[in-house]
Design a protein around this motif. Structure first.
Motif, PDB file in Angstrom:
ATOM      1  N   GLU A 126       0.858  -1.194   0.000  1.00  0.00           N
ATOM      2  CA  GLU A 126       0.000   0.000   0.000  1.00  0.00           C
ATOM      3  C   GLU A 126       0.889   1.237   0.000  1.00  0.00           C
ATOM      4  O   GLU A 126       2.095   1.146   0.253  1.00  0.00           O
ATOM      5  CB  GLU A 126      -0.873   0.013   1.261  1.00  0.00           C
ATOM      6  N   SER A 127       0.272   2.394  -0.205  1.00  0.00           N
ATOM      7  CA  SER A 127       1.085   3.602  -0.097  1.00  0.00           C
ATOM      8  C   SER A 127       1.395   3.843   1.387  1.00  0.00           C
ATOM      9  O   SER A 127       0.557   3.608   2.262  1.00  0.00           O
ATOM     10  CB  SER A 127       0.384   4.800  -0.740  1.00  0.00           C
ATOM     11  N   LEU A 128       2.612   4.277   1.634  1.00  0.00           N
ATOM     12  CA  LEU A 128       3.091   4.442   3.000  1.00  0.00           C
ATOM     13  C   LEU A 128       2.164   5.352   3.814  1.00  0.00           C
ATOM     14  O   LEU A 128       1.873   5.079   4.990  1.00  0.00           O
ATOM     15  CB  LEU A 128       4.509   5.032   2.957  1.00  0.00           C
ATOM     16  N   ASP A 129       1.650   6.403   3.185  1.00  0.00           N
ATOM     17  CA  ASP A 129       0.817   7.376   3.893  1.00  0.00           C
ATOM     18  C   ASP A 129      -0.408   6.754   4.545  1.00  0.00           C
ATOM     19  O   ASP A 129      -0.893   7.242   5.555  1.00  0.00           O
ATOM     20  CB  ASP A 129       0.326   8.470   2.922  1.00  0.00           C
ATOM     21  N   LEU A 130      -0.936   5.707   3.934  1.00  0.00           N
ATOM     22  CA  LEU A 130      -2.152   5.091   4.467  1.00  0.00           C
ATOM     23  C   LEU A 130      -1.926   4.636   5.912  1.00  0.00           C
ATOM     24  O   LEU A 130      -2.821   4.725   6.750  1.00  0.00           O
ATOM     25  CB  LEU A 130      -2.557   3.901   3.587  1.00  0.00           C
ATOM     26  N   PHE A 131      -0.717   4.127   6.208  1.00  0.00           N
ATOM     27  CA  PHE A 131      -0.425   3.656   7.570  1.00  0.00           C
ATOM     28  C   PHE A 131       0.042   4.796   8.466  1.00  0.00           C
ATOM     29  O   PHE A 131      -0.254   4.824   9.649  1.00  0.00           O
ATOM     30  CB  PHE A 131       0.632   2.555   7.541  1.00  0.00           C
ATOM     31  N   VAL A 132       0.800   5.711   7.885  1.00  0.00           N
ATOM     32  CA  VAL A 132       1.338   6.806   8.697  1.00  0.00           C
ATOM     33  C   VAL A 132       0.192   7.676   9.212  1.00  0.00           C
ATOM     34  O   VAL A 132       0.230   8.180  10.330  1.00  0.00           O
ATOM     35  CB  VAL A 132       2.332   7.653   7.873  1.00  0.00           C
ATOM     36  N   ALA A 133      -0.881   7.799   8.388  1.00  0.00           N
ATOM     37  CA  ALA A 133      -1.976   8.705   8.730  1.00  0.00           C
ATOM     38  C   ALA A 133      -2.563   8.420  10.103  1.00  0.00           C
ATOM     39  O   ALA A 133      -2.709   9.321  10.915  1.00  0.00           O
ATOM     40  CB  ALA A 133      -3.062   8.635   7.661  1.00  0.00           C
ATOM     41  N   LYS A 134      -2.882   7.141  10.414  1.00  0.00           N
ATOM     42  CA  LYS A 134      -3.704   6.939  11.607  1.00  0.00           C
ATOM     43  C   LYS A 134      -3.379   5.736  12.472  1.00  0.00           C
ATOM     44  O   LYS A 134      -4.010   5.509  13.490  1.00  0.00           O
ATOM     45  CB  LYS A 134      -5.188   6.841  11.181  1.00  0.00           C
ATOM     46  N   SER A 135      -2.421   4.911  12.070  1.00  0.00           N
ATOM     47  CA  SER A 135      -2.201   3.700  12.860  1.00  0.00           C
ATOM     48  C   SER A 135      -1.511   3.995  14.195  1.00  0.00           C
ATOM     49  O   SER A 135      -1.656   3.256  15.149  1.00  0.00           O
ATOM     50  CB  SER A 135      -1.366   2.698  12.069  1.00  0.00           C
ATOM     51  N   GLY A 136      -0.730   5.063  14.245  1.00  0.00           N
ATOM     52  CA  GLY A 136      -0.016   5.376  15.490  1.00  0.00           C
ATOM     53  C   GLY A 136       1.453   5.023  15.382  1.00  0.00           C
ATOM     54  O   GLY A 136       1.847   4.218  14.541  1.00  0.00           O
ATOM     55  N   PRO A 137       2.273   5.639  16.255  1.00  0.00           N
ATOM     56  CA  PRO A 137       3.727   5.566  16.107  1.00  0.00           C
ATOM     57  C   PRO A 137       4.303   4.153  16.201  1.00  0.00           C
ATOM     58  O   PRO A 137       5.284   3.843  15.532  1.00  0.00           O
ATOM     59  CB  PRO A 137       4.243   6.431  17.266  1.00  0.00           C
TER      60      PRO A 137
END
Ligand code: HAM
Length: 395
Positions: A45-56
């Motif tokens: 997937e595009s990296l942003d999809l996970f960075v957006a909301k999954s948490g650090p």
């Protein structure tokens, strides 16, 4: 140097594959019984999809790289962002609530240890478009039915249930402002591992809370059960959140599942997007990591897509589940079985053997025979090793 699998990655030899297939079959059967439809998405997937909301925590564990088209991409570390993306894209045309399940392979760069690998499979069951507590009860019931279907009971597995809504109301009442809530959740999530003293220090240093607020924040965790929560409730908002928890428990009682349940305010969940009821399933002995975890994430679709729909779900991993089933002696037999083994007394029967084998296989039976021929005794040994229930001797 001979090659071996990378650390944290598994080879599935036939016995392992048989166990994996058994786990998947039970997962799919329960999901079907609860009326969920299977979906899947891309493993990259595009990296942003996970960075957006999954948490650090998850973001640090991503297998991320730049592809040849200069896109920032990542192997999926969890299914929920993909699911939200997919549901959002078609939401207009789908009947609500949407009830989907999936069995993705996921990748996290974790320190490999018992119950934690760098790839695992997860059953995900999610409901999209239903705001009421009935959906929370339905999903927790489904997860408990999965463990029951493997032969596990309330003596083996416990569901520790909490509410981020209640926790937020209590923390706000204690004097924590909205901005600091995510960091405070994160620190409370560490209570069990690090202890109250260390967490108090970090609430003072990392979250910059003054000592009185820290005391008020930690007060409900001295007794994190339902009684303790009832005593801690001082505002209408907290009261309404607690009522939702009581409703959830009443529904699960009506479904005969209450023996599995324990309210536990210290369950926060590591992922950033949860908003309501959250829970985790653990082995009762407390020797393993969580078997499953989930909760309500009512704002994730609005963050990632053009639609605003409430949603909730859970993920159950195959790694911890397998450890638990193995500890309890509940793994299925992986012995091979065959319906027939066809033995040729001499090479003269070769054609008759092939013809019979072919006809039996055509009728749906599992059949084997010796590819290289050899003595009758040797062929009987092969029949035995193949787990054949019947042997046909030609000649
Ligand atoms: P999670 O708590 O990160 O939730 O993972 C769910 C389960 O997957 C864990 O309880 C554990 O059994 C298993 N698991 C996670 N990481 C690993 C690992 N490195 N090795 C082996 N097993 C692992 C989620 O992923 C959420 N997206 C679940 C969800 C679905 N919430 C709503 N819908």
């Amino acid at each position: 140097m001979p090659f071996s699998a990378l650390p944290g990655f598994r080879d599935f030899y036939p016995d392992d594959m048989a166990v994996r297939n058994h786990i998947f079959a039970v997962w799919r059967d329960v999901a079907r019984r609860y009326g969920f439809e299977e979906v899947d998405g891309p493993p990259l997937e595009s990296l942003d999809l996970f960075v957006a909301k999954s948490g650090p925590e998850i973001v640090q564990q991503l297998y991320a790289f730049t592809d040849k088209g200069d896109r920032q991409v990542a192997l999926r570390a969890e299914m929920t962002p993909t699911l939200a993306r997919m549901a959002g894209a078609r939401a207009g045309g789908l009947r609500k609530p949407i009830k989907w399940f999936s069995v993705p392979q996921l990748f996290r760069y974790e320190r490999a240890q018992r119950g934690r690998l760098r790839e695992h499979f997860q059953l995900n069951m999610d409901i999209i478009g239903e705001p009421g507590i009935g959906a929370d009860a339905e999903l927790l019931a489904a997860a408990l039915d999965v463990v029951r279907s493997f032969g596990l009971g309330p003596r083996d597995v416990i569901a520790r249930v909490s509410s981020r809504g209640l926790l937020a109301a209590l923390l706000t009442g204690a004097g924590v402002d909205d901005e600091r809530l995510p960091l405070v959740y994160n620190l409370i999530d560490k209570l069990e591992r690090e202890g109250a003293g260390k967490v108090a220090d970090r609430l003072r240093s990392d979250a910059q809370l003054d000592p009185k607020v820290v005391d008020a924040v930690l007060e409900p965790f001295a007794q994190p059960d339902l009684e303790g929560a009832r005593a801690a409730v001082r505002t209408d908002e907290a009261g309404a959140e607690l009522q939702a928890v009581e409703d959830l428990f009443a529904r699960l009682r009506a479904m005969g599942m209450d023996e599995f349940l324990r309210f536990d305010l210290s369950i926060v969940r590591g992922l950033a997007y949860y908003t309501g009821i959250v829970w985790e399933l653990f082995d009762v002995a407390g020797e393993l990591r969580a078997v499953a975890g989930g909760g309500r994430y009512d704002r994730l679709l609005a963050h990632l897509t053009d639609v605003d729909l409430p949603a909730l779900g859970f993920g159950m991993g195959d790694v911890v589940l397998r450890e638990l089933l193995s500890d309890k002696g509940l793994l299925p037999s992986t012995d091979r079985t065959m319906d027939f083994f066809v033995v040729a007394v001499s090479e003269d029967q070769r054609e008759a053997v092939l013809s019979l084998v072919s006809r039996l296989r055509g009728s749906g039976r599992s059949v084997d025979y010796s590819l290289s021929g050899g003595g009758v005794g040797k062929q009987f040994k092969a029949a035995s090793a193949a787990g054949a229930t019947r042997v046909v001797v030609i000649g």
